[in-house]
Design a protein around this motif. Structure first.
Motif, short mmCIF file in Angstrom:
data_model
loop_
_atom_site.label_atom_id
_atom_site.label_comp_id
_atom_site.label_asym_id
_atom_site.label_seq_id
_atom_site.Cartn_x
_atom_site.Cartn_y
_atom_site.Cartn_z
N ILE A 122 -45.19 7.13 0.57
CA ILE A 122 -46.17 7.98 1.56
C ILE A 122 -46.95 8.54 1.48
N GLY A 123 -46.98 9.67 0.38
CA GLY A 123 -47.81 10.38 -0.11
C GLY A 123 -48.65 9.86 -0.66
N ARG A 124 -48.57 8.52 -1.24
CA ARG A 124 -49.46 8.54 -2.33
C ARG A 124 -50.44 7.81 -1.60
N GLN A 125 -49.74 6.99 -0.28
CA GLN A 125 -50.69 6.08 0.01
C GLN A 125 -51.54 6.50 0.67
N ARG A 126 -51.39 7.37 1.11
CA ARG A 126 -52.20 8.52 2.13
C ARG A 126 -53.06 9.31 1.51
N GLU A 127 -53.19 9.40 0.32
CA GLU A 127 -53.95 10.11 -0.86
C GLU A 127 -55.04 8.62 -1.31
N ASP A 128 -54.65 7.71 -1.12
CA ASP A 128 -55.21 6.69 -1.56
C ASP A 128 -56.58 5.88 -0.31
N TRP A 129 -55.65 6.58 0.98
CA TRP A 129 -56.70 6.57 2.53
C TRP A 129 -57.99 7.91 2.74
N HIS A 130 -57.26 8.88 1.62
CA HIS A 130 -58.34 9.93 1.74
C HIS A 130 -59.62 9.68 0.64
N ALA A 131 -58.68 8.54 0.14
CA ALA A 131 -59.67 8.56 -1.73
C ALA A 131 -60.63 7.55 -1.12
N ALA A 132 -60.20 6.78 -0.72
CA ALA A 132 -60.80 4.91 0.34
C ALA A 132 -62.03 5.43 1.02
N ILE A 133 -61.70 6.50 1.71
CA ILE A 133 -62.74 7.48 2.65
C ILE A 133 -63.80 7.59 2.13
N ALA A 134 -63.23 8.81 1.38
CA ALA A 134 -63.87 9.98 0.60
C ALA A 134 -65.43 8.68 -0.11
N TYR A 135 -64.67 7.94 -1.21
CA TYR A 135 -65.36 6.76 -1.85
C TYR A 135 -67.22 5.62 -0.84
N ALA A 136 -66.19 5.84 0.37
CA ALA A 136 -67.02 4.77 1.30
C ALA A 136 -67.83 6.25 1.55
N ARG A 137 -67.44 7.10 1.21
CA ARG A 137 -69.04 8.80 2.45
C ARG A 137 -69.97 8.56 0.91
N THR A 138 -69.83 7.86 0.28
CA THR A 138 -70.55 8.50 -1.65
C THR A 138 -71.50 6.58 -1.33
N LEU A 139 -71.07 5.54 -0.43
CA LEU A 139 -71.82 4.63 -0.72
C LEU A 139 -73.20 4.25 0.20
N ASP A 140 -74.60 4.02 -0.71
CA ASP A 140 -75.31 3.75 -0.41
C ASP A 140 -76.09 2.42 0.58
N GLY A 141 -76.79 3.34 1.84
CA GLY A 141 -76.95 2.53 2.80
C GLY A 141 -75.56 2.37 3.87
N ILE A 142 -74.63 3.08 4.48
CA ILE A 142 -73.51 3.64 4.81
C ILE A 142 -73.82 5.07 4.86
N ASP A 143 -73.68 4.85 6.13
CA ASP A 143 -73.33 6.34 7.12
C ASP A 143 -72.25 7.38 7.08
N PRO A 144 -72.09 8.40 6.18
CA PRO A 144 -70.75 9.13 6.13
C PRO A 144 -70.98 9.71 6.67
N ASP A 145 -70.72 9.73 8.46
CA ASP A 145 -70.52 10.66 9.25
C ASP A 145 -69.72 9.59 10.47
N LYS A 146 -70.08 8.32 10.45
CA LYS A 146 -69.58 6.35 10.96
C LYS A 146 -68.42 6.34 10.26
N ILE A 147 -67.76 6.71 10.20
CA ILE A 147 -66.52 6.41 9.00
C ILE A 147 -65.52 6.37 9.90
N CYS A 148 -65.06 5.32 9.85
CA CYS A 148 -64.25 4.95 10.92
C CYS A 148 -62.19 4.38 10.43
N ILE A 149 -61.38 3.69 10.66
CA ILE A 149 -60.40 3.68 9.69
C ILE A 149 -59.60 2.86 10.71
N PHE A 150 -59.21 1.81 10.24
CA PHE A 150 -58.41 0.97 11.11
C PHE A 150 -56.35 0.46 10.38
#
Length: 301
Positions: free
Chosen positions: A87-115
């Motif tokens: 459970i702990g590692r999977q939640r770390e993966d979520w935070h890592a995915a969100i952090a990665y998404a915020r670095t992507l070109d053309g993506i609004d880092p303040d409009k990251i949603c999670i499903f």
């Protein structure tokens, strides 16, 4: 039409650090400005090929980008031993995915949603409570209350899972491969899910061209009954959509509805379907329509 590419991002620390495999979807047609993005991941032992592409494609058609990833130790992601569900590692993966998404070109880092769906539906609640910058959360047929889900197994299966978990911990202490416990089993069988609709519902999400390992390291069987991710709901500042299946045999709806009532910005949509029905057919169409409506209301494209 959507554009999809294979990407990877790192997650974890020290010897546990590994790369998560992901699909990055972008709306076709070269949108101007920065695009909102939805991060998606699956439930208990499941991988992204088990229908998460269908959700991503609908979100992208509605104007959003999407990042769909496999947890470490599962699917196309790295991580040893295989089939280790932490459970702990999977939640770390979520935070890592969100952090990665915020670095992507053309993506609004303040409009990251999670499903998140099923077990992942619980993860996103805990993750969102720790990340006030998230724009919106979708929690589908979520696991919110460990004791309630554990009670669905029955005493015989619960004993079997507990014994397997003890053997698995002993194997880990000796540096041996994990002792696996089945994810999906028939009623009464030792498995982490054994309701009548589980085998057909869970395995039915696997594409005909693929096979999956129907099992995880049994040690998680001791952690699941203690997990209560629903308790984090009251701390979430972002809008949250709870998609609740009224006849859910795996993640009972009662606790989820109780927790949803504590959300500062919660919306509940209920469906007269079971836990696995929501991924396909009419139930999927109803849920995805509600999810897109929620996103358009809360996170403008």
């Amino acid at each position: 039409m959507t554009e999809r590419e294979d990407v990877v991002f790192a997650s974890g620390q020290g010897s546990a650090r590994a790369h998560c495999a992901a699909w990055l979807y972008r709306p076709a047609g070269g949108h101007s400005g920065r695009t909102p993005l939805i991060v998606l991941a699956h439930g208990l032992g499941a991988v992204r090929t088990m229908r998460l592409d269908a959700y991503a494609e609908r979100f992208v058609a509605a104007g959003y980008a999407a990042l769909v990833f496999d947890y470490r130790h599962f699917g196309d992601s790295e991580g040893a031993p295989r089939q280790l569900l932490s459970i702990g590692r999977q939640r770390e993966d979520w935070h890592a995915a969100i952090a990665y998404a915020r670095t992507l070109d053309g993506i609004d880092p303040d409009k990251i949603c999670i499903f998140g769906t099923s077990f992942g539906g619980g993860h996103v609640l805990a993750v969102a409570a720790d990340d006030a910058r998230l724009a919106a959360v979708i929690s589908q047929c979520p696991f919110t209350e460990g004791p309630a889900s554990a009670l669905t197994l029955g005493p015989r299966a619960t004993l079997g899972v507990t014994l397997a978990a003890i053997r698995d911990l002993a194997a880990a202490a000796r540096g041996r491969e994990p002792v696996l416990v089945p994810l999906a089993g028939a009623p009464g069988e030792t498995a982490l899910m054994n309701a009548p609709d589980v085998v057909a519902g869970y395995l039915g999400l696997v594409p005909e061209t693929e096979t999956i390992v129907n099992g995880v390291a049994a040690r998680v069987g001791l952690a699941i009954p203690l997990a209560r991710p629903g308790r984090a709901v009251k701390k979430i500042s972002a809008p949250v959509l709870f998609c609740v299946c009224d006849t859910d045999t795996v993640a009972p709806p009662g606790p989820t509805l109780k927790y949803a009532a504590t959300a500062p910005k919660g919306t509940v949509r209920r469906y007269p379907f079971g836990h696995f029905d929501i991924y396909v057919g009419d139930a999927f169409e109803r849920a995805i329509a509600d999810q897109i409506e929620f996103l358009h209301r809360e996170v403008s494209v």
